[in-house]
Design an enzyme around this catalytic site. Structure first.
Site, short mmCIF file in Angstrom:
data_model
loop_
_atom_site.label_atom_id
_atom_site.label_comp_id
_atom_site.label_asym_id
_atom_site.label_seq_id
_atom_site.Cartn_x
_atom_site.Cartn_y
_atom_site.Cartn_z
N PHE A 23 0.85 -1.20 0.00
CA PHE A 23 0.00 0.00 0.00
C PHE A 23 0.88 1.24 0.00
CE2 PHE A 23 -2.36 3.52 1.83
CZ PHE A 23 -3.50 3.50 1.04
N ASP B 90 9.13 2.54 1.75
CA ASP B 90 7.97 3.28 2.21
C ASP B 90 7.79 2.97 3.70
OD1 ASP B 90 5.48 4.19 2.96
OD2 ASP B 90 4.45 3.49 1.15
N LYS C 194 3.06 9.26 8.65
CA LYS C 194 2.06 9.09 9.71
C LYS C 194 2.47 9.60 11.09
CE LYS C 194 -0.97 5.59 7.83
NZ LYS C 194 -0.54 4.98 6.57
#
Ligand SMILES: *Cc1c(COP(=O)(O)O)cnc(C)c1O
Length: 392
Positions: free
Chosen positions: A138, A223, A252
């Protein structure tokens, strides 16, 4: 204001792209949060790995409010103190000399993709531009980052998708090897696939991936939007795998609740994106940077990271012992639990009723509590989960 009225108002005026729980969160402290009616919840989700210092950490709050009172925005036409300090601190903690500041994970990944393609363009010309990503990955929701996301379910409706992405099987190194042709400029991956179900890559796979890319001058892009910034008990999850990617993206947990992402790279990529080639109006906003500095100040303390690992061990061991849980995956405070028979969605919904916020990823329960969660809060949450799994 009631939960029902807020729900109605939201449903009337917000596009229905999220499936939301019927809960209005109103106020929190640490890993405990209250809804509109004052009911308390233990937070094992931190707003999907974002509130790394929990709700309203005192030092974070002081840093953010002080900066908002000085200068809330100035654009990237000028320098600002928090952005400069943050870049320096990120470099110290991660070993990457250069940062580009964005506002989200997807945007940090967009920068990484542009950086890799431009590096290859400069050195090898325009046709060497393919990026390999992994199945079940993702990478975000922009058109390019959903294309990068190696899951068929995302590749619908929004045609045409960005060309130049190829998907490799993370369980089969020979598949990756076969796909590393002369048009490939980068391989992009998560060390621990978060949305994909908290699935760590195999250490040997990572080692071979780095060797194969190194031989071919193919850039490695990690990532770490979910796994980075202390989540796994190390500043970056790459430390657990003993490798240093050419490019790492974080987002995040970085701002402790404020929107910020960063694309990090070393000196060898420092000149690739020159003036005018990339930018963001809000990127590196002073208030968001002040929040991120408060997070990194905490992370710079080794005892803090040790605590994350320790609390991760406590949670993982408790989960392993629970009836109804078949297996636990992940590292530090990024954990997934595979259930024996129950559906993760049902367990998460039942837990919420009992006062525990827990996430799901694919068919697993997913745990991303604030890094500052106390052992007492952990125990309370585990007790609720135990009860829910027993179906009491
Ligand atoms: C959440 C996530 C993203 C997307 O981040 P946004 O801030 O929602 O754009 C990208 N990659 C990974 C690994 C993520 O977990």
């Amino acid at each position: 204001m009631s939960t029902q009225s807020i729900k109605q108002q939201s449903d009337d005026h917000i596009m229905p792209s999220y499936s939301r729980n019927e809960l209005v969160l109103a106020q929190g402290k640490g890993a405990t949060v209250k809804d509109l009616d004052g009911k308390e919840y233990i937070d094992f989700g931190s707003g999907i790995g974002v509130n790394s210092l929990g709700f309203c950490d005192e030092k974070w709050l002081a840093a953010v409010t002080a900066q908002a009172g000085l200068l809330q925005h100035c654009s990237n036409l000028y320098y600002s103190v928090p952005q400069s300090l943050l870049a320096q601190k990120l470099s110290e903690l991660t070993g990457y000399e250069k940062a580009f500041f964005a506002n989200s994970g997807a945007e940090a990944n967009e920068c990484a993709i542009k950086l890799a393609r431009k590096y290859s363009f400069d050195k090898y010309g325009g046709t060497r531009n393919k990026i390999i990503t992994l199945k079940n990955s993702f990478h975000g929701r922009t058109v390019t980052t959903i294309t990068a996301t190696g899951q068929e379910a995302f590749h619908n409706y929004f045609f045409p998708f960005t060309p130049g992405f190829v998907y490799a099987d993370p369980e089969d190194i020979s598949d990756l090897k076969a796909k590393l042709d002369e048009d490939v400029c980068a391989v992009m991956f998560e060390f621990i696939q978060g949305e994909g179900g908290v699935v760590p890559l195999d250490v040997d796979y990572v080692e071979e991936l780095f060797a194969l890319c190194g031989e071919r001058d193919i850039l490695t892009i990690a990532d770490e939007v979910q796994s980075g910034i202390g989540r796994t008990g190390t500043v970056l999850a790459s430390e657990l795998f003993g490798v240093k990617p050419d490019i790492t993206t974080v987002a995040k947990g970085l701002g402790g609740g404020l929107p910020i992402g960063a694309c990090l790279a070393g000196e060898e990529l420092a000149q690739v994106l020159s003036s005018g080639m990339h930018g963001s109006t809000f990127g590196g906003n002073p208030v968001a940077c002040a929040g991120a500095l408060a997070v990194l100040d905490r992370l710079g303390n080794e005892a803090f990271l040790y605590e994350v690992t320790h609390k991760g061990d406590i949670l993982a061991e408790a989960l392993e012992d629970l009836d109804g849980i078949a297996a636990v995956t992940g590292a530090g405070l990024m954990l997934g639990a595979e259930l024996e028979t129950a559906q993760a969605k049902d367990i998460a919904a039942a837990a919420l009723k009992e006062g525990l916020i827990v996430l799901t990823a694919k068919d697993k329960l997913r745990f991303l509590p604030p890094l500052v969660i106390t052992e007492e809060e952990l125990k309370k949450g585990i007790a609720i989960l135990t009860k829910v799994l027993k179906g009491e």
